[in-house]
Design a protein around this motif. Structure first.
Motif, PDB file in Angstrom:
ATOM      1  N   SER A 144     -36.743 -32.088  19.629  1.00  0.00           N
ATOM      2  CA  SER A 144     -38.219 -31.784  19.999  1.00  0.00           C
ATOM      3  C   SER A 144     -38.176 -30.484  20.754  1.00  0.00           C
ATOM      4  O   SER A 144     -39.282 -30.180  21.321  1.00  0.00           O
ATOM      5  N   THR A 145     -36.886 -30.144  21.302  1.00  0.00           N
ATOM      6  CA  THR A 145     -37.022 -29.042  22.374  1.00  0.00           C
ATOM      7  C   THR A 145     -35.780 -28.011  22.026  1.00  0.00           C
ATOM      8  O   THR A 145     -34.865 -28.588  21.154  1.00  0.00           O
ATOM      9  N   VAL A 146     -35.822 -27.023  22.419  1.00  0.00           N
ATOM     10  CA  VAL A 146     -34.846 -26.014  22.087  1.00  0.00           C
ATOM     11  C   VAL A 146     -34.390 -25.389  23.646  1.00  0.00           C
ATOM     12  O   VAL A 146     -35.073 -25.129  24.351  1.00  0.00           O
ATOM     13  N   HIS A 147     -33.043 -25.600  23.934  1.00  0.00           N
ATOM     14  CA  HIS A 147     -32.673 -25.138  25.154  1.00  0.00           C
ATOM     15  C   HIS A 147     -32.326 -23.558  24.896  1.00  0.00           C
ATOM     16  O   HIS A 147     -31.243 -23.225  24.201  1.00  0.00           O
ATOM     17  N   SER A 162     -40.563 -26.511  24.337  1.00  0.00           N
ATOM     18  CA  SER A 162     -40.937 -27.595  23.278  1.00  0.00           C
ATOM     19  C   SER A 162     -41.247 -26.761  21.947  1.00  0.00           C
ATOM     20  O   SER A 162     -41.668 -25.832  21.934  1.00  0.00           O
ATOM     21  N   THR A 163     -40.864 -27.464  20.764  1.00  0.00           N
ATOM     22  CA  THR A 163     -40.886 -27.131  19.499  1.00  0.00           C
ATOM     23  C   THR A 163     -41.891 -27.605  18.751  1.00  0.00           C
ATOM     24  O   THR A 163     -42.088 -27.268  17.459  1.00  0.00           O
ATOM     25  N   LEU A 164     -42.541 -28.610  19.129  1.00  0.00           N
ATOM     26  CA  LEU A 164     -43.588 -29.336  18.633  1.00  0.00           C
ATOM     27  C   LEU A 164     -44.943 -28.374  18.042  1.00  0.00           C
ATOM     28  O   LEU A 164     -45.387 -28.602  16.885  1.00  0.00           O
ATOM     29  N   ASP A 165     -45.294 -27.336  18.607  1.00  0.00           N
ATOM     30  CA  ASP A 165     -46.344 -26.272  18.327  1.00  0.00           C
ATOM     31  C   ASP A 165     -45.536 -25.166  17.577  1.00  0.00           C
ATOM     32  O   ASP A 165     -46.192 -24.227  17.499  1.00  0.00           O
ATOM     33  N   MET A 166     -44.333 -25.140  17.295  1.00  0.00           N
ATOM     34  CA  MET A 166     -43.532 -24.077  16.678  1.00  0.00           C
ATOM     35  C   MET A 166     -43.373 -24.226  15.161  1.00  0.00           C
ATOM     36  O   MET A 166     -42.888 -25.256  14.885  1.00  0.00           O
ATOM     37  N   SER A 167     -43.228 -23.392  14.478  1.00  0.00           N
ATOM     38  CA  SER A 167     -43.120 -23.553  12.971  1.00  0.00           C
ATOM     39  C   SER A 167     -41.347 -23.214  13.262  1.00  0.00           C
ATOM     40  O   SER A 167     -40.820 -22.727  14.100  1.00  0.00           O
TER      41      SER A 167
END
Length: 202
Positions: A144-147, A162-167
């Motif tokens: 759900s996240t990228v560091h 956060s990757t929730l709103d990323m393609s």
């Protein structure tokens, strides 16, 4: 197993309903098990407070970097400015006005404009090309996240995004060498004296 053991200790304390003194070198245990934490360094107390207090209002640089994973990002070349009666902080070409809570604390301490160390937690930073320029060195996908480990202003900086709103394409685009930028709101800025290392709001 460690997570399960922490949960069992919490249940036991609630059942017995008495005071526990728990000594640990593990910040996760301290944050999850303690109602109040005493942070010590070389035998001296650095700060006493609830887990949320020491996380949101670290007294000095030691506490700021000890509590929180990944560790708080520190920028020693920041500037605290005062425009009229409003405080703002400048990092490179990026300037942000501080929150009302911080305005009041700095004014109460009669803090003067100065060069200072700015601390911002990785999870409080956002990708924005209009912000502080940076280049991606390593991208760690955590679900759900990228560091993001980036280089900015000659420093290693970590962002938790956060990757929730990323393609999927956008996430994959955050690869080694990618030029990005980051911003942060004034409410999450921690300002420390370059001379003493103490929080200017303390």
């Amino acid at each position: 197993l460690r997570n399960q053991m922490r949960a069992e200790i919490i249940k036991l304390r609630q059942k017995i309903d008495t005071t526990f003194i728990y000594v640990t070198h593990d910040q996760t245990e301290a944050m999850t098990l303690g109602d109040r934490i005493v942070i010590m360094r070389d035998g001296f107390i650095q700060q006493i407070g609830t887990p949320q207090e020491v996380f949101n209002h670290p007294y000095n640089l030691f506490v700021a970097t000890f509590i929180g994973t990944p560790q708080m990002n520190l920028f020693e070349n920041a500037e605290l400015l005062k425009e009229g009666n409003r405080y703002c902080v400048k990092l490179g070409d990026y300037t942000v006005e501080l929150s009302e809570e911080k305005q009041e604390a700095l004014a109460k301490n009669n803090v003067q404009p100065q060069k200072c160390t700015l601390g911002v937690r990785p999870e409080h930073m956002s990708l924005d090309k209009a912000g502080v320029p940076a280049k991606v060195d390593v991208s760690e996908m955590m679900g759900s996240t990228v560091h993001l480990h980036v280089t900015s202003m000659g420093k290693d900086v970590v962002l938790v995004v956060s990757t929730l709103d990323m393609s999927e394409e956008e996430v994959n685009g955050l690869s080694n060498g990618t030029e990005v930028g980051f911003t942060f709101p004034g409410s999450v800025c921690h300002l420390f004296s370059n001379e003493t290392g103490i929080n200017l709001e303390a």
